[in-house]
Design a protein around this motif. Structure first.
Motif, short mmCIF file in Angstrom:
data_model
loop_
_atom_site.label_atom_id
_atom_site.label_comp_id
_atom_site.label_asym_id
_atom_site.label_seq_id
_atom_site.Cartn_x
_atom_site.Cartn_y
_atom_site.Cartn_z
N ASP A 1 -135.41 59.40 29.53
CA ASP A 1 -135.82 60.69 28.97
C ASP A 1 -134.68 61.68 29.14
O ASP A 1 -134.24 61.95 30.26
N ILE A 2 -134.23 62.23 28.02
CA ILE A 2 -133.04 63.08 28.03
C ILE A 2 -133.35 64.42 27.38
O ILE A 2 -133.98 64.48 26.31
N VAL A 3 -132.93 65.50 28.04
CA VAL A 3 -133.04 66.85 27.47
C VAL A 3 -131.66 67.50 27.58
O VAL A 3 -131.06 67.54 28.65
N VAL A 4 -131.16 67.98 26.43
CA VAL A 4 -129.85 68.63 26.39
C VAL A 4 -130.02 70.00 25.78
O VAL A 4 -130.65 70.14 24.70
N GLY A 5 -129.51 71.04 26.44
CA GLY A 5 -129.57 72.40 25.94
C GLY A 5 -128.24 72.84 25.37
O GLY A 5 -127.18 72.52 25.93
N PHE A 6 -128.26 73.60 24.27
CA PHE A 6 -127.05 74.02 23.58
C PHE A 6 -127.10 75.53 23.31
O PHE A 6 -128.18 76.11 23.12
N GLN A 7 -125.92 76.11 23.24
CA GLN A 7 -125.82 77.51 22.84
C GLN A 7 -125.90 77.65 21.33
O GLN A 7 -126.49 78.60 20.82
N TYR A 8 -125.31 76.68 20.62
CA TYR A 8 -125.26 76.77 19.16
C TYR A 8 -125.99 75.59 18.52
O TYR A 8 -125.91 74.46 19.00
N GLN A 9 -126.65 75.86 17.40
CA GLN A 9 -127.37 74.82 16.69
C GLN A 9 -126.42 73.76 16.15
O GLN A 9 -126.74 72.56 16.15
N ALA A 10 -125.23 74.16 15.70
CA ALA A 10 -124.28 73.20 15.16
C ALA A 10 -123.89 72.17 16.21
O ALA A 10 -123.76 70.97 15.91
N ASP A 11 -123.72 72.61 17.46
CA ASP A 11 -123.42 71.66 18.54
C ASP A 11 -124.56 70.68 18.73
O ASP A 11 -124.34 69.48 18.93
N ALA A 12 -125.78 71.17 18.68
CA ALA A 12 -126.94 70.30 18.89
C ALA A 12 -127.03 69.23 17.81
O ALA A 12 -127.28 68.05 18.12
N LEU A 13 -126.82 69.61 16.56
CA LEU A 13 -126.92 68.64 15.47
C LEU A 13 -125.78 67.63 15.52
O LEU A 13 -125.98 66.43 15.28
N ARG A 14 -124.55 68.09 15.84
CA ARG A 14 -123.43 67.15 15.95
C ARG A 14 -123.63 66.19 17.11
O ARG A 14 -123.36 65.00 17.00
N PHE A 15 -124.13 66.71 18.22
CA PHE A 15 -124.37 65.86 19.39
C PHE A 15 -125.43 64.81 19.08
O PHE A 15 -125.30 63.65 19.46
N GLN A 16 -126.49 65.20 18.39
CA GLN A 16 -127.55 64.25 18.04
C GLN A 16 -127.00 63.13 17.17
O GLN A 16 -127.31 61.95 17.39
N ALA A 17 -126.18 63.48 16.17
CA ALA A 17 -125.61 62.45 15.30
C ALA A 17 -124.65 61.55 16.06
O ALA A 17 -124.67 60.32 15.89
N ASP A 18 -123.82 62.13 16.90
CA ASP A 18 -122.87 61.33 17.67
C ASP A 18 -123.59 60.45 18.69
O ASP A 18 -123.17 59.31 18.95
N LEU A 19 -124.68 60.98 19.27
CA LEU A 19 -125.44 60.19 20.22
C LEU A 19 -126.08 58.98 19.54
O LEU A 19 -126.12 57.89 20.12
N ARG A 20 -126.58 59.17 18.34
CA ARG A 20 -127.18 58.04 17.62
C ARG A 20 -126.14 56.93 17.39
O ARG A 20 -126.43 55.75 17.61
#
Length: 509
Positions: free
Chosen positions: A302-321
């Motif tokens: 179970d992983i929870v990651v917090g971001f300051q910017y939405q762009a970082d969150a979306l890039r991280f999600q794609a890279d994590l996949r």
């Protein structure tokens, strides 16, 4: 006199002060040899860590000092004393494996059995047995496969895990919490709450790895373990446990993927796997690719990651996949999402004409963007409804089985169940959920008593008189998460201006 005068006083080791530097400690705390170090008495490292053999303490020190060193001789730490401690640490009432041996059965002539087990482990004659498959219901109606290992397998696995923990506890990063010594689910919850409240977190990635324990690749597990462990005897033991398979309906199934949930060694192997697949990669991504601040909290899969910017969150999600797919893993599409969440989420969504911020769940709690009485941001946590409903269903079934027990024995059982639930869920902002849970438990108990007989005359007044005073009252038992996190991690500085320098969700690391 070998170059020493008679008048020279003998050398006496004097313990330095608590704040003495390394130069003062070095002459006193000389490194001893490895010979016979496993026979030395146990020692306590800190107030929060359990007593460990001095030989394992030296392994831990070596692992901390030399991060890339491979340990080629570890099995000698698995001695009869460690096997005995492993046996005593097992649950007395745990279900037996396919061997049918219970904890009490193995305790008869224990010393002779442990000596024989120790001999077989060191001679290579030890054979791992398949785990017994048992299905347990999940809150969403599905079933989770659980593997129940044979008792001797539990003993050996627990002993080897203690040895390996001496190495890997110095390698694992601070934001990894699942199934680690001295760390609990509430430590992970505290780190997450402190990060959301005091860092620039505006977006949350709630990630879940699909069927993680069922899809772990054995080849990758062994490769990752070999980064630090060079003792071929330890590696053979791990290989035996992975290849032992599971038995269901009398049929043994062995595969190249998966590690049984419920096995003693599975949590450590899972942490090693995710340490190399996720933790190191995510920490490097945070340092090199993130434009804003990030916080990371992981408890098992179970992983929870917090971001300051939405762009970082979306890039991280794609890279994590992509990262997980390279290691035979995948994100659960229905449980992985990016949501707007944080101190300013409600204000920003109101300005855009949107509704309240979405919520997310983590470790049994629903996390909500709320407000304090002063109008400031307050992270609210309440027990998950589906988990609470599943727990109430278990209590209903338990009361049905105990329907004709004497009332005094029913009281003892119900009180223990309620106390256990409150011990985990009694966190700040969750008082209403605790009150509702207690009321529903009392209603289930009252209904169970009424159904004992068609002529039962139990009324609410009589029920309250004989039961209410003996049940725990709803009460917040845990401190505020930021307060406990600050105590456990005194180096944490909420006001640090350098990104990631003052706060790493997870404390150290």
């Amino acid at each position: 006199m070998n170059g020493r005068q008679k008048s020279e006083p003998p050398i006496v080791a004097v313990k330095p002060g608590n704040k003495a530097g390394r130069s003062a400690a070095d002459p006193v705390e000389r490194r001893g040899g490895a010979k016979e170090n496993t026979a030395r008495p146990d020692t306590h490292r800190t107030q929060r860590r359990a007593s460990v053999p001095q030989g394992l303490d030296r392994v831990r020190q070596a692992a901390k000092a030399r991060r890339t060193e491979r340990f080629t001789a570890l099995l000698h730490h698995v001695d009869v004393d460690l096997l005995r401690r492993s046996y005593l640490a097992l649950k007395r009432d745990a279900a037996p494996g396919i061997d049918g041996v219970t904890w009490q059965d193995y305790g008869e002539d224990l010393e002779a059995k442990l000596v024989d087990l120790h001999s077989r482990v060191h001679r290579g004659a030890y054979r791992a047995q398949p785990s017994r498959r048992r299905m347990i219901p999940k809150p969403d109606g599905r079933q989770r496969p659980l593997g129940i290992a044979a008792l001797e397998d539990k003993i050996v696995q627990r002993a080897v895990v203690e040895v390996l923990n001496a190495v890997y506890e110095e390698d694992f990063l601070g934001f990894s919490y699942g199934f680690r010594p001295g760390r609990s689910q509430h430590d992970a919850l505290d780190a997450l709450a402190a990060g959301i409240a005091h860092r620039k977190v505006n977006w949350i990635l709630d990630a879940d790895i699909r069927s993680f324990f069922d899809t772990v690749d054995h080849t990758w597990v062994l490769r990752f373990v070999e980064h630090r462990i060079g003792d071929q005897r330890i590696l053979r033991l791990i290989r035996k446990w992975l290849k032992a398979g599971v038995m269901e309906a009398g049929v043994v199934t062995a595969g190249e993927v998966g590690t049984p949930q419920g096995a003693v060694a599975s949590p450590l192997l899972a942490n090693i796997y995710l340490h190399y697949v996720f933790d190191l990669w995510a920490n490097r991504w945070r340092q090199r690719a993130a434009r804003g601040e990030m916080i990371i909290v992981r408890y098992a899969d179970d992983i929870v990651v917090g971001f300051q910017y939405q762009a970082d969150a979306l890039r991280f999600q794609a890279d994590l996949r992509d990262r997980l797919e390279a290691f035979a893993l995948s994100l659960h599409p229905g449980k992985t999402r990016v949501i707007e969440f944080g101190r300013f989420a409600a204000r920003d969504r109101w300005r855009r004409g949107l509704g309240k911020p979405e919520t997310f769940t983590f470790l049994g709690f629903t996390h909500i963007c709320g407000q304090s009485r002063a109008g400031k941001f307050l992270l609210k946590r309440k027990s998950r409804r589906d988990r609470q409903a599943a727990k109430l269903g278990e209590i209903r079934d338990g009361l049905r089985r105990r329907m004709h027990w004497p009332l005094a024995e029913q009281r003892v059982w119900v009180r223990a169940v309620v106390q256990g639930y409150f011990a985990y869920h009694a966190v700040p902002t969750n008082f209403r959920s605790l009150t509702a849970f207690l009321w529903k438990v009392r209603w289930l108990w009252f209904r169970s008593l009424r159904r004992r007989s068609q002529k039962d005359g139990t009324t609410w007044k009589r029920f309250d008189r004989v039961t209410a005073v003996r049940l725990p009252k709803p009460k917040i038992l845990h401190p505020w998460p930021q307060d406990r996190f600050a105590v456990n991690h005194p180096r944490w500085k909420p006001g640090a201006v350098v990104p990631h320098a003052g706060f790493c969700a997870g404390g150290a690391g």
